[in-house]
Design a protein around this motif. Structure first.
Motif, mmCIF file in Angstrom:
data_model
loop_
_atom_site.group_PDB
_atom_site.id
_atom_site.type_symbol
_atom_site.label_atom_id
_atom_site.label_comp_id
_atom_site.label_asym_id
_atom_site.label_seq_id
_atom_site.Cartn_x
_atom_site.Cartn_y
_atom_site.Cartn_z
ATOM 1 N N VAL A 13 8.716 8.233 6.294
ATOM 2 C CA VAL A 13 9.587 7.847 5.175
ATOM 3 C C VAL A 13 11.018 7.934 5.706
ATOM 4 C CG1 VAL A 13 10.094 8.183 2.717
ATOM 5 C CG2 VAL A 13 7.949 9.045 3.650
ATOM 6 N N ALA A 14 11.444 6.887 6.361
ATOM 7 C CA ALA A 14 12.693 6.933 7.132
ATOM 8 C C ALA A 14 13.872 7.423 6.296
ATOM 9 C CB ALA A 14 12.996 5.557 7.709
ATOM 10 N N GLU A 15 13.955 6.963 5.041
ATOM 11 C CA GLU A 15 15.143 7.277 4.259
ATOM 12 C C GLU A 15 15.125 8.693 3.699
ATOM 13 O OE1 GLU A 15 12.730 5.103 3.806
ATOM 14 O OE2 GLU A 15 12.007 5.379 1.768
ATOM 15 N N TRP B 278 3.411 13.919 8.281
ATOM 16 C CA TRP B 278 3.294 12.973 9.409
ATOM 17 C C TRP B 278 3.840 13.603 10.686
ATOM 18 C CZ3 TRP B 278 0.595 8.799 10.349
ATOM 19 C CH2 TRP B 278 1.011 7.881 11.324
ATOM 20 N N ASP B 279 4.950 14.359 10.546
ATOM 21 C CA ASP B 279 5.599 14.976 11.712
ATOM 22 C C ASP B 279 4.737 16.066 12.356
ATOM 23 O OD1 ASP B 279 7.815 13.391 11.564
ATOM 24 O OD2 ASP B 279 9.006 14.811 10.383
ATOM 25 N N THR B 280 3.770 16.620 11.608
ATOM 26 C CA THR B 280 2.922 17.664 12.209
ATOM 27 C C THR B 280 1.881 17.056 13.153
ATOM 28 O OG1 THR B 280 1.221 17.558 10.482
ATOM 29 C CG2 THR B 280 3.076 19.093 10.104
ATOM 30 N N HIS C 78 10.795 14.299 2.795
ATOM 31 C CA HIS C 78 9.693 13.878 1.914
ATOM 32 C C HIS C 78 8.393 14.505 2.435
ATOM 33 C CE1 HIS C 78 6.825 11.305 -0.152
ATOM 34 N NE2 HIS C 78 7.802 10.779 -0.865
ATOM 35 N N PRO C 79 7.554 15.071 1.519
ATOM 36 C CA PRO C 79 6.304 15.707 1.977
ATOM 37 C C PRO C 79 5.453 14.789 2.858
ATOM 38 C CG PRO C 79 6.540 15.847 -0.444
ATOM 39 C CD PRO C 79 7.759 15.165 0.076
ATOM 40 N N HIS C 80 5.462 13.481 2.595
ATOM 41 C CA HIS C 80 4.706 12.545 3.432
ATOM 42 C C HIS C 80 5.240 12.537 4.859
ATOM 43 C CE1 HIS C 80 2.932 9.854 0.005
ATOM 44 N NE2 HIS C 80 2.184 10.903 0.263
ATOM 45 N N GLN C 81 6.555 12.556 5.003
ATOM 46 C CA GLN C 81 7.164 12.555 6.335
ATOM 47 C C GLN C 81 6.890 13.889 7.038
ATOM 48 O OE1 GLN C 81 9.487 10.072 8.028
ATOM 49 N NE2 GLN C 81 8.719 11.413 9.670
ATOM 50 N N VAL C 82 7.013 14.976 6.286
ATOM 51 C CA VAL C 82 6.793 16.312 6.860
ATOM 52 C C VAL C 82 5.361 16.399 7.404
ATOM 53 C CG1 VAL C 82 6.700 18.776 6.335
ATOM 54 C CG2 VAL C 82 8.563 17.368 5.396
ATOM 55 N N LEU D 279 0.833 -1.205 0.000
ATOM 56 C CA LEU D 279 0.000 0.000 0.000
ATOM 57 C C LEU D 279 0.869 1.258 0.000
ATOM 58 C CD1 LEU D 279 -2.638 -1.253 2.588
ATOM 59 C CD2 LEU D 279 -3.054 -0.819 0.159
ATOM 60 N N GLU D 280 1.984 1.216 0.727
ATOM 61 C CA GLU D 280 2.837 2.408 0.827
ATOM 62 C C GLU D 280 4.071 2.320 -0.067
ATOM 63 O OE1 GLU D 280 1.789 4.495 4.972
ATOM 64 O OE2 GLU D 280 3.455 3.094 5.135
#
Ligand code: HEC
Ligand code: HEC
Length: 403
Positions: free
Chosen positions: A160-162, A172-174, A166-170, A110-111
């Motif tokens: 997105v550990a690596e 998620w961090d909010t 990445h906009p997805h990680q950014v 899925l991801e």
């Protein structure tokens, strides 16, 4: 005719028992969960381009594979799609075993940018936007969380550990840790629904199984299910050709990892050597808070799987049930037909050199042409696609008026 010893041996391969319990998934046997999981399996709304579902690469008519050498979802994938027949019997998932449960496996594609190319926040929102799915989810798990506040639940996002930027990680961090947990809970439940469906993809009444039953009750009709050529093929399989060293037991797999020395394409695929490291740090492994048995099972399973034990180039031994309908073969789809597979094991033509630190289980077994034909006939006798038709397609939409 088989000798008494060979008959004893045949019983080690049949019958295939019921799939083992999965205490890490509280709904693994729940039929409502399986039905919803089946709908999700065929649903393309959970992909970034709206075109990919699990069935894109696991098509029921193609042995729950895709018939392609290498997989293709939203983009190209470096590995060959695996069959889902009898998937519930596995201990480890993927060619490299980087997952330890069927539900956690489902979260990967899925991801994965090459498969569905989605993210857990998009999955949760897509579910929330489909009232019929929310209704069915609620029946299985209880209330569906309110994720409508976009300042708390961004439209897309995942770790997105690596790529920390990445906009997805950014996005998620909010989020607060509690809201992240809410999303992870729905996401893992999504995997548990898919697992409940896939658990039903069982194949265990092939001609070989009928034959083994016939050995027990001496029924000539059942004994006729296996041709003399396929019977000779079985004695080769578990004898001179020594396939059963790895393709052992009623799934025709020891469910562990080996190198069969099939040559790989460009680049090095470390296989299990990397998979085991990934599994240990996977936030959704069987030791995580999302395993419904409180991690009891995984603690044992993961502990006995040491780091750095595997040498590069080992892959999971595939089951051979229904193998005649799942061409092409191997983790990169390197081999097109069963005849070529048998020729490969017979001669080791084009094989990769053995790793000096590796097992010494593979040798050219040097079968004659007639023996190769017998072995192929045996592999073909492992086919049973009698799964009910209603499990091979999206479930018929529920008739809401009558519910
Ligand atoms: C783009 C094609 C593609 C899509 C879409 C896809 N898969 Fe797969 N599937 C693969 C490939 C390729 C592998 C092997 C990958 C690897 O080993 O890294 C695999 C492996 C698996 C396995 C492991 C089987 C085993 O014996 O270990 C399962 C289970 C599975 N997929 C289920 C699913 C489910 C459920 C979905 C939908 C959420 C899905 N797949 C979507 C291509 C796909
Ligand atoms: C040393 C263990 C081992 C032995 C012995 C062995 N295999 Fe395999 N087999 C494997 C592994 C591991 C794979 C997957 C390799 C990969 O993809 O890189 C495999 C793959 C296969 C496949 C492809 C299945 C698929 O779904 O892609 C077939 C068919 C097969 N083996 C048949 C046989 C036969 C027939 C014999 C005996 C002549 C045999 N194997 C002996 C370990 C073994």
């Amino acid at each position: 005719m088989l000798t008494p010893e060979q008959i004893e041996l045949a019983r080690e391969f049949s019958p295939l028992p019921e799939p083992p319990a999965d205490p890490t998934n509280a709904v693994y046997e729940d039929l409502d969960a399986a039905l919803l999981g089946q709908a999700l399996f065929f649903d393309t709304r959970f992909s970034s381009n709206g075109e990919v579902s699990c069935a894109t690469c696991h098509e029921p008519a193609l042995g729950f594979g895709d018939g392609r050498k290498l997989a293709k979802g939203v983009a190209h994938h470096p590995r060959h799609s695996m069959t889902l027949w009898n998937v519930a019997y596995n201990r480890w998932f993927f060619w490299d075993g980087r997952k330890d449960s069927l539900w956690s496996q489902a979260l990967g594609p899925l991801e994965d940018a090459r498969e569905h190319g989605s993210s857990r926040l998009e999955i949760v929102h897509a579910l929330a936007d489909a009232p019929e799915l929310v209704r069915a989810y609620t029946e299985v798990f209880g209330a569906f969380p309110n994720v409508s506040d976009s300042s708390r639940f961004p439209a897309a996002g995942r770790p997105v550990a690596e790529q920390p930027r990445h906009p997805h990680q950014v996005a998620w961090d909010t989020m607060s840790a509690d809201d992240q947990r809410t999303v992870n809970r729905v996401f893992t439940n999504f995997g548990k629904l898919l697992a409940a469906y896939q658990r039903q993809l069982v194949s265990r009444r092939a001609p070989f199984d009928v034959f083994v039953e016939g050995l027990a009750d001496n029924d000539p009709e059942k004994l006729a299910a296996l041709s003399p050529s396929a019977q000779r093929g079985f004695t080769l399989f578990a004898g001179k050709a020594a396939c059963h060293i790895c393709h052992d037991g009623p799934t025709f797999s020891d469910l562990e990892f080996h190198s069969n020395r099939v040559a790989t394409g460009e680049g090095v695929d470390p296989g299990r050597a990397l998979g085991v490291l990934q599994l240990k740090v996977d936030p959704f492994n069987g030791a995580s808070e999302f395993a419904d048995d409180g991690g009891a099972r995984a603690t044992r399973k993961l502990q006995i799987t040491p780091r750095g034990w595997h040498i590069p180039g080992e892959f999971k031994t595939p089951s051979l049930r229904n193998v005649a309908v799942t061409a092409p073969y191997m983790h990169e789809g390197q081999i097109a037909t069963l005849a070529e597979v048998v020729h490969f094991y017979s001669t080791l033509e084009g094989a990769a050199p053995p790793d000096p630190k590796g097992e010494k289980l593979i040798t050219a077994v040097q079968l004659t042409d007639a023996e190769q034909a017998d072995l192929i006939a045996f592999l073909e006798s492992l086919t049973d696609e009698s799964l009910p038709a209603e499990l091979r397609a999206a479930p018929a939409p529920a008739d809401n008026a009558t519910r």
